[in-house]
Design an enzyme around this catalytic site. Structure first.
Site, PDB file in Angstrom:
ATOM      1  CD  GLU A 144      -0.152   5.388  -4.029  1.00  0.00           C
ATOM      2  OE1 GLU A 144       0.289   5.687  -2.900  1.00  0.00           O
ATOM      3  OE2 GLU A 144      -0.880   4.408  -4.230  1.00  0.00           O
ATOM      4  CG  ASP A 169      -1.936   1.043   1.272  1.00  0.00           C
ATOM      5  OD1 ASP A 169      -2.299   1.529   0.185  1.00  0.00           O
ATOM      6  OD2 ASP A 169      -2.384   1.412   2.370  1.00  0.00           O
ATOM      7  CG  ASP A 213      -8.010   4.875   0.401  1.00  0.00           C
ATOM      8  OD1 ASP A 213      -7.926   3.631   0.513  1.00  0.00           O
ATOM      9  OD2 ASP A 213      -7.182   5.655   0.886  1.00  0.00           O
TER      10      ASP A 213
HETATM   11  C1  GLC Z   1      -4.695   3.461   2.784  1.00  0.00           C
HETATM   12  C2  GLC Z   1      -5.208   2.250   2.013  1.00  0.00           C
HETATM   13  C3  GLC Z   1      -6.300   1.580   2.814  1.00  0.00           C
HETATM   14  C4  GLC Z   1      -5.744   1.180   4.177  1.00  0.00           C
HETATM   15  C5  GLC Z   1      -5.232   2.426   4.902  1.00  0.00           C
HETATM   16  C6  GLC Z   1      -4.567   2.084   6.232  1.00  0.00           C
HETATM   17  O1  GLC Z   1      -5.673   4.427   2.873  1.00  0.00           O
HETATM   18  O2  GLC Z   1      -5.634   2.594   0.750  1.00  0.00           O
HETATM   19  O3  GLC Z   1      -6.784   0.456   2.130  1.00  0.00           O
HETATM   20  O4  GLC Z   1      -6.721   0.580   4.949  1.00  0.00           O
HETATM   21  O5  GLC Z   1      -4.278   3.089   4.085  1.00  0.00           O
HETATM   22  O6  GLC Z   1      -3.490   1.244   6.051  1.00  0.00           O
END
Ligand code: GLC
Length: 804
Positions: A396, A393, A468
């Site tokens: 980017e 995650d 998200d």
């Molecule tokens: C980011 C991710 C989400 C995750 C959050 C906390 O917003 O896109 O899926 O739950 O981080 O890690």
């Protein structure tokens, strides 16, 4: 070379000289070098640069030019490069290019005055807009299926709770398919800088693509249909590896499940409630102060024991991995990375630091091979504990403020690049390193990596989810378009957060969303901290029943899905197919009301519909279509009205389809040696389906350890052939049951013996009696047609079933 005057546009100018090469032609124009390379008959690379040499692009393309015959011709005005499939006409006076097919029809044509040009360091290729031209693909992009009239930017961005038209999002795939005059072509711009694709936005002359800097370096594809273009694009940039079977099951996530007893209770609730599931995610709270390569000792005192207990219940654990490494004295991973000099840097050699979940962090430079190796080895921390999957995650890379300075430097495989060139491939390289770790450390088990960020070719290393999203109907439908567009762009294994990540999900929305997602490649529910959970039982009894019904249907359909994933692994074609793949020249499919429809596993037509609708209009393309729940037969090329109370998502089966189902199971590790149910739907002519099984994990399938057999339906002669099986494995299904939909015969001749067909009501979903709002005469189960069937023993031998 001519230099550019400040503030003007510079064009390539006239060709000064050229020479033929082994696989194309190269030379110089007044202001640039150029090279055209024939990769395959229908695949030509075009490179144009004002630098001394062409910059190598180390990330997306994995194919070398194939030995291909081509011809060269020249006139006073043009040079021609001609293969069996396509010819490129190059105007000598200004290096503008025209691509033509074998009939001489223009596929794509540069503007005759400024085909390739520069404004400062920005390089663009201007293509004349063709009459009725449509544009599809470009990966994870919002907006409609047809991108005509819109422009998009590729710059990987963490966009929390993005809007219906927000751009850019997390992933960049500079590849699209153009359609006009019953012809199709593909265009892949291999440049990792920020790029812009304009499909006739704010102008009526051009579609164009531009990069902030770097070379004009694109690949032009031409094939007879959209499928072949996708297959060719994925031969160039790679195909999805075969995922483990468990990753096709239902996946439950939340930001975050903790402490350990809550995780255990979650798993037990699935089993107690008879809701199948395979995966539980641990989001950032599993860590100590969000530090990667740690477990929080208070909430997870014994992660190995927890993971073992869950595995015994048939659950796999996937952990989140964020790239930011906390700058902290005494935190070993940080110190190690620093000692080995593995982080992104400022030009003065100091480490770049950005603020993310753990506080101020450094960022491993995943564009450096040593960093990827280090990270992959560090993952032993997780694999030693029994973790099976990894969720990359924030890659980017994201950090608060969302504006990483452009002077930050990336290794870029030793080439050295600034943030302007490195950013878009950062996430993909993090996923690559994570996949490598999962492979090296898990005894040849298949890796599962889910990534938020990526670039062209990401399908080789990870599955993708669309970040998200928000708990509303528009987002639910947008997610389908994002997944279908990813599928048009090489990424087959994709999904969205069921229920919506941000915001509280209204119960009907969850019910509809999970019904649709049962047909998505990645089947994962997730929700944000301080919002409603996204467990199927969080929305009351009715929604729980609907969820159970559709999750169970997904597990019944697993033989079909697994075969579709295998096909996708071989061909690059998506499991969730936009109708633009099979019906590109049917204008109706691009209508706002129909653009979200898709084909799941080639033969199920899904009509996604907002949660508040009780009746919807759907479009059935060419062919014949059976309503999934009742077998009512419709002819194609027409709009239909269908009931869609919350408990029934409109689904149609294509005439000629062959579907394979199994009994309902609790998780994919629970493989009973029961029956394989083969449903054949009368269509016209001959249709084929390749049924595929293997161990569900591991790499032995690459050495022949699989069971594969072709099932052929001849709808004209009413005959089904189950061909000889291939591969060294036996099928896990002891019996075959064949169901005949739309056939009138009552007898089957099998091996010279006539057998009467038995009859049975086939119901794919359990009736939700207490909640079903439909009057009995409209109810799918009351109108369900009886279906004829026969049982046969499943062996490796071929069988012909002739209906008589
Ligand atoms: C980011 C991710 C989400 C995750 C959050 C906390 O917003 O896109 O899926 O739950 O981080 O890690």
């Amino acid at each position: 070379m001519i230099t550019q005057t400040k503030n003007t546009t510079q064009t390539a100018g006239p060709i000064q000289y050229f020479l033929l090469t082994e696989n194309g032609i190269k030379g110089e124009t007044a202001s640039a070098s150029f090279k055209l390379t024939v990769y395959q008959e229908g695949l030509i690379r075009v490179q144009v640069s004002r630098e001394q040499s062409f910059a190598p692009n180390p990330y997306s393309v994995i194919l070398n030019p194939q030995v291909t015959n081509f011809e060269f011709e020249e006139t006073d005005e043009f040079l021609y490069l001609i293969t069996k499939t396509v010819s490129v006409k190059i105007r000598r006076s200004n290096f503008s290019l025209t691509f033509l097919d074998k009939t001489g029809t223009v596929l794509s044509e540069d503007d005759p005055n400024f085909g390739i040009s520069w404004q400062g360091t920005e390089v663009s290729s201007y293509k004349k807009l063709q009459q009725w031209e449509k544009f599809i693909g470009l990966g994870e992009k919002t907006g409609g299926l047809n991108r005509w009239g819109k422009a998009y930017t590729n710059w990987n961005t963490d966009h929390f709770a993005y809007g219906k038209n927000s751009d850019p999002l997390y992933i960049s795939i500079p590849f699209y398919i153009g359609l006009h005059h019953e012809r199709c072509y593909g265009m892949f711009f291999d440049n990792t800088h920020k790029t812009v694709f304009n499909f006739g936005a704010s102008n009526n002359k051009y579609s164009y693509f531009s990069a902030e800097d770097g070379d004009m370096d694109y690949y032009f594809f031409h094939e007879k249909n959209v499928s072949d273009i996708i297959t060719s694009y994925t031969s160039l940039t790679g195909k999805m590896e075969m995922p483990p079977m468990w990753a096709l099951g239902f996946q439950q996530c939340r930001y975050s499940y903790y402490p350990d007893r809550d995780v255990l209770r979650l798993a037990e609730t699935f089993r107690d409630k008879d809701i199948p599931a395979d995966v539980i995610y641990l989001d950032i709270h599993y860590m100590e102060n969000y530090k990667v390569f740690t477990f929080d000792g208070k909430n997870f005192p014994n992660p190995a024991a927890l993971i073992k207990t869950l595995k015994d219940k048939g659950f796999r654990i996937v952990v989140i991995l964020d790239p930011g490494i906390k700058v902290e004295a005494g935190y070993a991973p940080y110190l190690e990375g620093k000692a080995k000099d593995l982080y992104l840097k400022y030009p003065d050699g100091s480490d770049y630091e950005g603020h993310v979940w753990p506080g101020w962090c450094t960022f491993p430079d995943f564009t450096k091979p040593e960093t990827r190796k280090w990270w992959a080895e560090k993952m032993a921390f997780y694999t030693d504990l029994g973790v099976d999957g990894f969720w990359t995650d924030m890659n980017e890379p994201a950090c608060w403020g969302q504006h990483t300075p452009n002077l930050v430097e990336f290794d870029y495989e030793g080439q050295k690049a600034t943030h302007r060139k490195g950013r878009n491939v950062y996430g993909m390289q993090m996923a690559r390193s994570t996949q490598q770790g999962a492979k090296d450390l898990r005894d040849s088990l298949r890796p599962f990596v889910l990534t938020r960020s990526g670039f062209a070719g990401i399908q080789r290393t990870a599955a993708v989810w669309t970040g998200d999203n928000v708990a509303n109907n528009d987002h639910m439908l947008l997610g389908i378009r994002l997944v279908n567009s990813l599928g048009l762009s090489g990424v087959s294994f994709a999904g969205y957060d069921i229920g919506g990540f941000e915001g509280n999900t209204p119960p009907p929305l969850y019910a509809r969303w999970i019904s649709i997602a049962a047909f998505a490649p990645l089947f994962r529910a997730h929700s944000m901290i301080n919002s409603t959970g996204s467990e199927p039982w969080s929305f009351g009894e009715e929604v729980e029943e609907i969820s159970r019904n559709y999750i169970k249907l997904r597990y019944k359909l697993l033989p079909l899905f697994y075969s579709a994933f295998y096909k996708s692994h071989l061909t690059g074609l998506p499991v969730s197919k936009s109708l633009a793949i099979d019906f590109p020249f049917d204008d109706n499919i691009y209508e706002k009301s129909y653009e979200n429809q898709f084909l799941c596993c080639d033969s199920l037509l899904i009509i996604p519909v907002a949660s508040f609708k009780e009746v919807t209009k759907g479009y059935l393309p060419e062919g014949s279509w059976y309503y999934f729940y009742t077998d009512k037969l419709y002819t194609g090329n027409q709009e239909v009205y269908v009931d869609c109370p919350l408990s029934y998502l409109p689904v149609f089966v294509k005439g000629g389809a062959i579907l394979t189902l199994q009994d309902s199971i609790q998780h994919t590790g629970h493989l009973e040696s029961g029956s394989l149910y083969i449903h054949v739907y009368k269509g016209s002519g001959i249709t084929r389906f390749s049924h595929y099984e293997d161990a569900g994990d591991g790499m032995d399938f690459q050495d022949g350890a699989y069971f594969k057999r072709e099932i052929v339906l001849n709808s004209d002669s009413n005959e089904v052939t189950v061909a000889t099986s291939e591969g060294t494995l036996d099928s896990r299904y002891a019996n075959l049951t064949l169901y005949f939909h739309g056939f009138e015969q009552n007898m089957a001749n099998v091996d010279g013996k006539n057998i009467s067909l038995e009859k049975q009501d086939v119901t794919y979903l359990k009736k939700i009696s207490d909640f079903d709002p439909l009057p009995s005469d409209k109810h799918p189960f009351h109108t369900c047609k009886q279906v004829s069937f026969i049982h046969i023993k499943h062996s490796k031998e071929p069988v012909i079933i002739q209906l008589v």
